[in-house]
Design a protein around this motif. Structure first.
Motif, short mmCIF file in Angstrom:
data_model
loop_
_atom_site.label_atom_id
_atom_site.label_comp_id
_atom_site.label_asym_id
_atom_site.label_seq_id
_atom_site.Cartn_x
_atom_site.Cartn_y
_atom_site.Cartn_z
N ALA A 4 -48.21 -19.09 29.22
CA ALA A 4 -48.03 -19.64 30.56
C ALA A 4 -47.95 -21.16 30.50
CB ALA A 4 -49.15 -19.20 31.48
N GLY A 5 -48.77 -21.75 29.66
CA GLY A 5 -48.72 -23.19 29.47
C GLY A 5 -47.37 -23.64 28.95
N ARG A 6 -46.81 -22.85 28.06
CA ARG A 6 -45.48 -23.18 27.54
C ARG A 6 -44.44 -23.08 28.63
NH1 ARG A 6 -46.55 -19.97 22.01
NH2 ARG A 6 -47.47 -21.71 20.89
N VAL A 7 -44.55 -22.08 29.49
CA VAL A 7 -43.61 -21.95 30.61
C VAL A 7 -43.69 -23.18 31.49
CG1 VAL A 7 -43.09 -20.65 32.71
CG2 VAL A 7 -43.61 -19.42 30.61
N VAL A 8 -44.91 -23.59 31.83
CA VAL A 8 -45.10 -24.77 32.68
C VAL A 8 -44.55 -26.01 31.99
CG1 VAL A 8 -46.82 -26.27 33.76
CG2 VAL A 8 -47.06 -23.79 33.91
N ALA A 9 -44.85 -26.18 30.71
CA ALA A 9 -44.37 -27.35 29.97
C ALA A 9 -42.86 -27.39 29.89
CB ALA A 9 -44.98 -27.37 28.57
N GLU A 10 -42.25 -26.25 29.60
CA GLU A 10 -40.79 -26.21 29.52
C GLU A 10 -40.16 -26.52 30.87
OE1 GLU A 10 -40.82 -22.96 25.89
OE2 GLU A 10 -40.57 -22.26 27.95
N ALA A 11 -40.74 -25.98 31.93
CA ALA A 11 -40.22 -26.27 33.26
C ALA A 11 -40.39 -27.76 33.58
CB ALA A 11 -40.92 -25.41 34.30
N ALA A 12 -41.53 -28.31 33.21
CA ALA A 12 -41.80 -29.73 33.46
C ALA A 12 -40.82 -30.63 32.72
CB ALA A 12 -43.23 -30.07 33.08
N LEU A 13 -40.42 -30.21 31.55
CA LEU A 13 -39.47 -30.99 30.74
C LEU A 13 -38.03 -30.76 31.16
CD1 LEU A 13 -41.15 -30.53 27.24
CD2 LEU A 13 -41.07 -32.62 28.64
N GLY A 14 -37.84 -29.90 32.16
CA GLY A 14 -36.49 -29.65 32.65
C GLY A 14 -35.77 -28.53 31.95
N ASP A 15 -36.43 -27.85 31.04
CA ASP A 15 -35.81 -26.74 30.32
C ASP A 15 -36.09 -25.43 31.06
OD1 ASP A 15 -34.61 -25.09 28.52
OD2 ASP A 15 -35.82 -25.70 26.79
N VAL A 16 -35.52 -25.33 32.24
CA VAL A 16 -35.78 -24.20 33.12
C VAL A 16 -35.26 -22.90 32.51
CG1 VAL A 16 -35.37 -23.26 35.43
CG2 VAL A 16 -35.78 -25.70 35.13
N THR A 17 -34.17 -22.94 31.80
CA THR A 17 -33.63 -21.73 31.19
C THR A 17 -34.62 -21.14 30.20
OG1 THR A 17 -31.38 -22.54 31.46
CG2 THR A 17 -31.72 -20.77 29.87
N THR A 18 -35.15 -21.95 29.31
CA THR A 18 -36.12 -21.47 28.33
C THR A 18 -37.38 -21.01 29.03
OG1 THR A 18 -35.24 -22.97 26.66
CG2 THR A 18 -37.43 -22.07 26.26
N ALA A 19 -37.84 -21.76 30.04
CA ALA A 19 -39.04 -21.37 30.79
C ALA A 19 -38.84 -20.03 31.47
CB ALA A 19 -39.38 -22.44 31.82
N THR A 20 -37.67 -19.82 32.02
CA THR A 20 -37.38 -18.56 32.71
C THR A 20 -37.35 -17.40 31.72
OG1 THR A 20 -36.13 -19.74 34.40
CG2 THR A 20 -35.73 -17.37 34.20
N VAL A 21 -36.73 -17.59 30.59
CA VAL A 21 -36.67 -16.54 29.56
C VAL A 21 -38.08 -16.20 29.09
CG1 VAL A 21 -35.94 -16.01 27.20
CG2 VAL A 21 -34.33 -17.05 28.81
N ARG A 22 -38.88 -17.21 28.83
CA ARG A 22 -40.27 -16.97 28.38
C ARG A 22 -41.05 -16.25 29.48
NH1 ARG A 22 -42.75 -19.12 24.18
NH2 ARG A 22 -41.34 -20.88 24.08
N HIS A 23 -40.87 -16.67 30.72
CA HIS A 23 -41.56 -16.02 31.83
C HIS A 23 -41.13 -14.57 31.96
CE1 HIS A 23 -42.11 -14.83 36.05
NE2 HIS A 23 -43.30 -15.35 35.83
N GLU A 24 -39.85 -14.31 31.84
CA GLU A 24 -39.36 -12.93 31.93
C GLU A 24 -40.03 -12.05 30.88
OE1 GLU A 24 -37.42 -11.45 34.20
OE2 GLU A 24 -37.43 -13.32 35.30
N ARG A 25 -40.22 -12.59 29.69
CA ARG A 25 -40.92 -11.82 28.65
C ARG A 25 -42.37 -11.57 29.05
NH1 ARG A 25 -38.45 -15.27 24.42
NH2 ARG A 25 -40.48 -16.26 24.35
N LEU A 26 -42.98 -12.55 29.69
CA LEU A 26 -44.37 -12.40 30.12
C LEU A 26 -44.51 -11.33 31.21
CD1 LEU A 26 -45.68 -16.06 30.39
CD2 LEU A 26 -46.55 -14.29 28.87
#
Length: 82
Positions: A4-26
């Motif tokens: 979850a921290g990685r999702v938040v960090a990726e979103a914060a860094l503007g990497d919404v695509t990676t954050a979304t993919v990671r979240h979908e796996r979660l």
């Protein structure tokens, strides 16, 4: 909680695509766990969860699940996505 921290960090860094993919796996099939993970992320990085539109989108998906933990409804309401 680390994921979850990685999702938040990726979103914060503007990497919404990676954050979304990671979240979908979660959340794939386990909305209870996903909700708990988001609540853990809120405790660990409050401002990141509350200030990032991408995180709001994630919360909006999770809170609609019948399996989501009760606390996620409050978070969704607070974020204005409920």
């Amino acid at each position: 909680m680390v994921e979850a921290g990685r999702v938040v960090a990726e979103a914060a860094l503007g990497d919404v695509t990676t954050a979304t993919v990671r979240h979908e796996r979660l959340v794939a099939g386990d909305m209870l766990r996903a909700g708990r993970t988001l609540l853990d992320a809120e405790r660990a990085a409050y401002s990141e969860v509350h200030d990032r539109p991408a995180v709001r989108k994630l919360v909006a998906v999770v809170w609609r699940s019948v399996d989501a933990p009760a606390g996620i409804v409050q978070l969704a309401t607070t974020l204005g996505v409920a």
